[in-house]
Design a protein around this motif. Structure first.
Motif, PDB file in Angstrom:
ATOM      1  N   UNK A  66     -12.967 -26.819  77.771  1.00 33.36           N
ATOM      2  CA  UNK A  66     -12.185 -27.087  76.543  1.00 33.36           C
ATOM      3  C   UNK A  66     -11.270 -28.286  76.734  1.00 33.36           C
ATOM      4  N   UNK A  67     -11.340 -29.185  75.811  1.00 34.14           N
ATOM      5  CA  UNK A  67     -10.508 -30.386  75.890  1.00 34.14           C
ATOM      6  C   UNK A  67      -9.645 -30.433  74.634  1.00 34.14           C
ATOM      7  N   UNK A  68      -8.298 -30.435  74.780  1.00 34.29           N
ATOM      8  CA  UNK A  68      -7.355 -30.471  73.661  1.00 34.29           C
ATOM      9  C   UNK A  68      -6.909 -31.903  73.418  1.00 34.29           C
ATOM     10  N   UNK A  69      -7.068 -32.323  72.191  1.00 28.79           N
ATOM     11  CA  UNK A  69      -6.685 -33.685  71.874  1.00 28.79           C
ATOM     12  C   UNK A  69      -5.185 -33.852  71.740  1.00 28.79           C
TER      13      UNK A  69
END
Length: 239
Positions: free
Chosen positions: A60-63
């Protein structure tokens, strides 16, 4: 014609040579390729293949946080809520300034009290003339206002109380007048002598007048022993 016949024979000879018993024998020059044919029909779908292996789980990559948007329009007022519980009592306020001491010298006063002294028949539809002082020995400042031909004139705007006592023989009819208007009418009858009384509270402006006027069917007693009194006083001024 001879040449054409020769060509036919030549062609037949070559054809025989090509289809002869020797299959492997080469024959002449290849001809020009023919025109491609039309596409055939689509084939049928094949059988469903086997399910593939699951892929590796993604990370998961949070902007980055975006900039705040514009403020929206105000919504409609909501319904009125229930009344809340009563709060605790507040702290006592500061004491007020000390008032002025009560003194008759700084109070506004207006009053009168007179009796009938003209021992003659009262004139109908005209103010009764009260001119006799009830307490003639009082100090001048306590004698009150003087009536002009039985008429009281207001010089302090406020609420006033008026009363009268009239002696009569069998019948009396009176009107308490405020200016030219009748504020109260009264008639009283008896088999003999009578004393009738009345009172009223009036709001007066500067210059208003008050009087007591006899009307028809009057037998007011005007002897020295009769009790005919008219008085009034200011209850409180108005501003």
């Amino acid at each position: 014609m001879a040449a054409r016949g020769l060509n036919v024979l030549t062609a037949a000879s070559l054809l025989y040579a090509c289809v002869g018993p020797v299959a492997t024998q080469h024959c002449g020059i290849p001809g020009v390729p023919g025109i491609p044919g039309t596409h055939g029909q689509h084939g049928r779908d094949g059988l469903k293949g086997e399910e593939g292996d699951p892929g590796e789980p993604g990370l998961p990559i949070r902007g980055q946080k975006g900039t705040p948007g514009l403020m929206g329009l105000s919504g409609r007022p909501g319904l009125k809520g229930d009344r809340g519980l009563q709060g605790p009592p507040g702290e006592p306020g500061q004491p007020g300034e000390k008032g002025q001491p009560l003194s008759p010298s700084n109070q506004q006063t207006s009053f009168f009290c007179y009796k009938w002294t003209l021992y003659q028949a009262a004139e109908l539809n005209s103010p009764l003339v009260f001119s006799g002082e009830i307490l003639p020995n009082l100090d001048q400042r306590f004698k009150g206002k003087t009536l002009t031909n039985g008429v009281f004139t207001c010089d302090i705007k406020g609420i006033y109380f008026f009363s009268y006592h009239i002696s009569a023989n069998r019948r009396v009819c009176l009107r308490l007048m405020k200016g030219e208007e009748t504020h109260m009418s009264m008639c009283d009858t008896s088999e003999g002598f009578l004393i009738t009384s009345g009172s009223a509270v009036l709001e007066l402006e500067l210059g208003d007048t008050v009087s007591l006027v006899p009307v028809q069917h009057n037998t007011i007693v005007t002897t020295q022993s009769s009790a005919n009194i008219f008085n009034g006083f200011l209850i409180f001024p108005t501003f």
